[in-house]
Each structure stands twice: as C-alpha cells, then as structure tokens.
Design a protein around this motif. Sequence first.
Motif, short mmCIF file in Angstrom:
data_model
loop_
_atom_site.label_atom_id
_atom_site.label_comp_id
_atom_site.label_asym_id
_atom_site.label_seq_id
_atom_site.Cartn_x
_atom_site.Cartn_y
_atom_site.Cartn_z
N VAL A 4 0.61 -0.93 -0.13
CA VAL A 4 -0.28 -0.68 -0.05
C VAL A 4 1.43 1.37 0.52
O VAL A 4 2.11 1.33 0.70
CB VAL A 4 -0.78 0.01 1.52
N HIS A 5 0.39 1.69 -1.25
CA HIS A 5 0.92 3.19 -1.23
C HIS A 5 0.40 4.02 -1.52
O HIS A 5 -0.83 4.74 -1.42
CB HIS A 5 2.48 3.16 -2.26
N LEU A 6 0.72 5.72 -0.06
CA LEU A 6 -0.23 6.71 0.34
C LEU A 6 1.07 8.51 -0.28
O LEU A 6 1.83 8.18 0.16
CB LEU A 6 -0.47 6.61 1.80
N LEU A 7 0.13 8.98 -0.87
CA LEU A 7 0.62 10.21 -1.37
C LEU A 7 -0.28 11.60 -1.60
O LEU A 7 -1.42 10.70 -2.18
CB LEU A 7 1.24 10.40 -2.88
N ALA A 8 -0.87 11.62 -0.57
CA ALA A 8 -1.71 13.01 -0.99
C ALA A 8 -1.79 14.26 -1.87
O ALA A 8 0.27 14.10 -2.78
CB ALA A 8 -2.01 14.45 0.28
N ASN A 9 -2.53 14.38 -3.01
CA ASN A 9 -1.93 14.82 -4.45
C ASN A 9 -3.32 15.46 -5.35
O ASN A 9 -4.57 14.57 -5.01
CB ASN A 9 -1.59 13.68 -5.49
N PRO A 10 -3.41 16.25 -6.10
CA PRO A 10 -4.32 17.26 -6.51
C PRO A 10 -5.38 16.17 -7.49
O PRO A 10 -6.66 16.33 -8.26
CB PRO A 10 -4.39 17.75 -7.24
N LEU A 11 -4.51 14.98 -8.20
CA LEU A 11 -4.81 13.97 -9.05
C LEU A 11 -5.80 12.31 -8.83
O LEU A 11 -6.26 11.93 -9.62
CB LEU A 11 -3.66 13.78 -9.71
N GLY A 12 -6.47 12.75 -6.99
CA GLY A 12 -7.31 11.98 -7.43
C GLY A 12 -6.75 11.27 -5.83
O GLY A 12 -6.57 11.52 -5.45
N SER A 13 -7.23 10.25 -6.29
CA SER A 13 -6.78 8.77 -4.95
C SER A 13 -5.80 9.45 -4.66
O SER A 13 -4.56 8.96 -4.80
CB SER A 13 -7.38 7.54 -4.67
N PRO A 14 -5.35 9.32 -2.29
CA PRO A 14 -4.02 8.96 -2.19
C PRO A 14 -3.80 8.14 -2.43
O PRO A 14 -2.20 7.01 -1.63
CB PRO A 14 -3.96 10.24 -1.09
N ARG A 15 -4.39 6.76 -2.66
CA ARG A 15 -3.64 5.52 -2.30
C ARG A 15 -3.78 4.38 -3.57
O ARG A 15 -4.31 4.58 -4.40
CB ARG A 15 -4.96 4.49 -1.74
N TRP A 16 -2.71 3.57 -3.89
CA TRP A 16 -2.35 2.87 -4.64
C TRP A 16 -1.90 1.77 -4.03
O TRP A 16 -0.96 1.57 -2.93
CB TRP A 16 -1.35 3.28 -6.11
N THR A 17 -2.21 0.19 -3.90
CA THR A 17 -1.93 -0.25 -3.69
C THR A 17 -2.19 -1.73 -4.90
O THR A 17 -2.75 -2.10 -6.22
CB THR A 17 -3.26 -1.29 -2.79
N LEU A 18 -0.99 -2.69 -4.59
CA LEU A 18 -0.26 -3.36 -5.60
C LEU A 18 -0.06 -4.63 -4.84
O LEU A 18 0.45 -4.41 -3.81
CB LEU A 18 1.13 -2.86 -6.02
N GLY A 19 -0.87 -6.00 -5.38
CA GLY A 19 -0.82 -6.92 -4.80
C GLY A 19 -0.12 -7.81 -5.90
O GLY A 19 0.12 -7.99 -7.42
N GLY A 20 0.37 -9.59 -5.02
CA GLY A 20 1.51 -10.25 -6.67
C GLY A 20 2.78 -11.53 -5.69
O GLY A 20 1.90 -11.53 -4.12
N THR A 21 3.17 -11.68 -6.08
CA THR A 21 4.21 -12.71 -5.79
C THR A 21 5.76 -12.36 -5.71
O THR A 21 5.91 -11.55 -6.72
CB THR A 21 4.25 -13.91 -6.02
N TYR A 22 6.20 -12.81 -4.63
CA TYR A 22 7.97 -12.64 -5.21
C TYR A 22 8.27 -14.39 -5.15
O TYR A 22 7.63 -14.85 -4.61
CB TYR A 22 8.52 -11.61 -3.85
N ARG A 23 9.82 -14.22 -6.02
CA ARG A 23 10.31 -15.16 -6.21
C ARG A 23 11.89 -15.05 -5.69
O ARG A 23 12.16 -14.10 -6.60
CB ARG A 23 9.87 -15.82 -7.43
N ILE A 24 12.19 -15.43 -4.92
CA ILE A 24 13.25 -15.12 -4.43
C ILE A 24 14.95 -16.11 -4.65
O ILE A 24 14.60 -16.91 -3.50
CB ILE A 24 13.53 -14.28 -2.70
N GLY A 25 15.36 -15.68 -4.70
CA GLY A 25 16.97 -16.75 -4.63
C GLY A 25 17.70 -16.88 -3.69
O GLY A 25 18.18 -15.43 -4.20
N LEU A 26 18.55 -17.72 -3.42
CA LEU A 26 19.04 -17.18 -1.97
C LEU A 26 20.31 -18.36 -2.32
O LEU A 26 20.00 -19.21 -3.00
CB LEU A 26 18.33 -17.77 -0.97
N ARG A 27 21.71 -17.95 -1.69
CA ARG A 27 22.81 -18.99 -1.66
C ARG A 27 23.37 -18.56 -0.13
O ARG A 27 23.00 -17.82 -0.26
CB ARG A 27 23.73 -18.49 -2.70
N LEU A 28 23.41 -19.82 0.14
CA LEU A 28 24.23 -19.79 1.61
C LEU A 28 25.70 -19.22 1.06
O LEU A 28 26.04 -20.62 0.35
CB LEU A 28 23.33 -21.46 1.64
N VAL A 29 25.91 -18.70 2.11
CA VAL A 29 27.69 -18.45 2.03
C VAL A 29 27.88 -17.89 3.56
O VAL A 29 27.75 -17.27 3.89
CB VAL A 29 27.93 -16.88 1.09
#
Length: 105
Positions: A45-70
């Motif tokens: 969720v991202h919030l920013l007061a602005n004159p162009l409309g709603s202050p909120r933009w919400t984005l959803g989905g998935t992350y795929r994170i590759g990890l390595r043991l170091v």
Amino acid sequence: MNPGQIRPDWEKLIGAFDATQHLLGNHLVTVDGDRAELTAVFQAVHLLANPLGSPRWTLGGTYRIGLRLVVGAWKVEAMVMTAQWADGNKDIMNLVSGGQRPTAA
C-alpha cells in the motif's frame, strides 16, 4: 545490481511517499544444497496526498527470491516481483518517481 546499488534508489522512491506498508505472507521455501528459493505473496500500500485523485495505490502479487548459502548465512542473489493485481491511483507512483511532491487539493 547489488544491495549498495539498489538501496539509494529504493530509499529515495519509498521515502517520497507519505506512507507505505509492504506485507509478505504464505512463505514457501525449497532448499537444494547451498541454494534455496523462497516464494511469497505480497500486498503493498502506497499513500501520497495529491490533487490528481485518490491518495492510495495498492499492488499485490508474488515474490520469487533466490537465495545462496554463503559462509553459513543465506544471501539474496535474485528477486523477481510479479504484480498480479492493483487498485487505486497508480499515478502517485509517477509523481514520486519524477521527484514531484504535490500538495493536496
């Protein structure tokens, strides 16, 4: 890109919003020797007061994170975000990425 290259840009972008909240859930990890893959769903969720409309933009989905043991610690070596849905005023992302900080109408 390494963390030192990514961090300044992310700090600038995220810091330009009035507020953000990024939630990760349903973590699944598959380990194969010194490598692993973590998948998780996210909602941001991202919030920013602005004159162009709603202050909120919400984005959803998935992350795929590759990890390595170091040297006994898991390190991120790759990250892919896949947006699957959005709601609200996506124009606030353009406002902050362009360095603009509009005042509310």
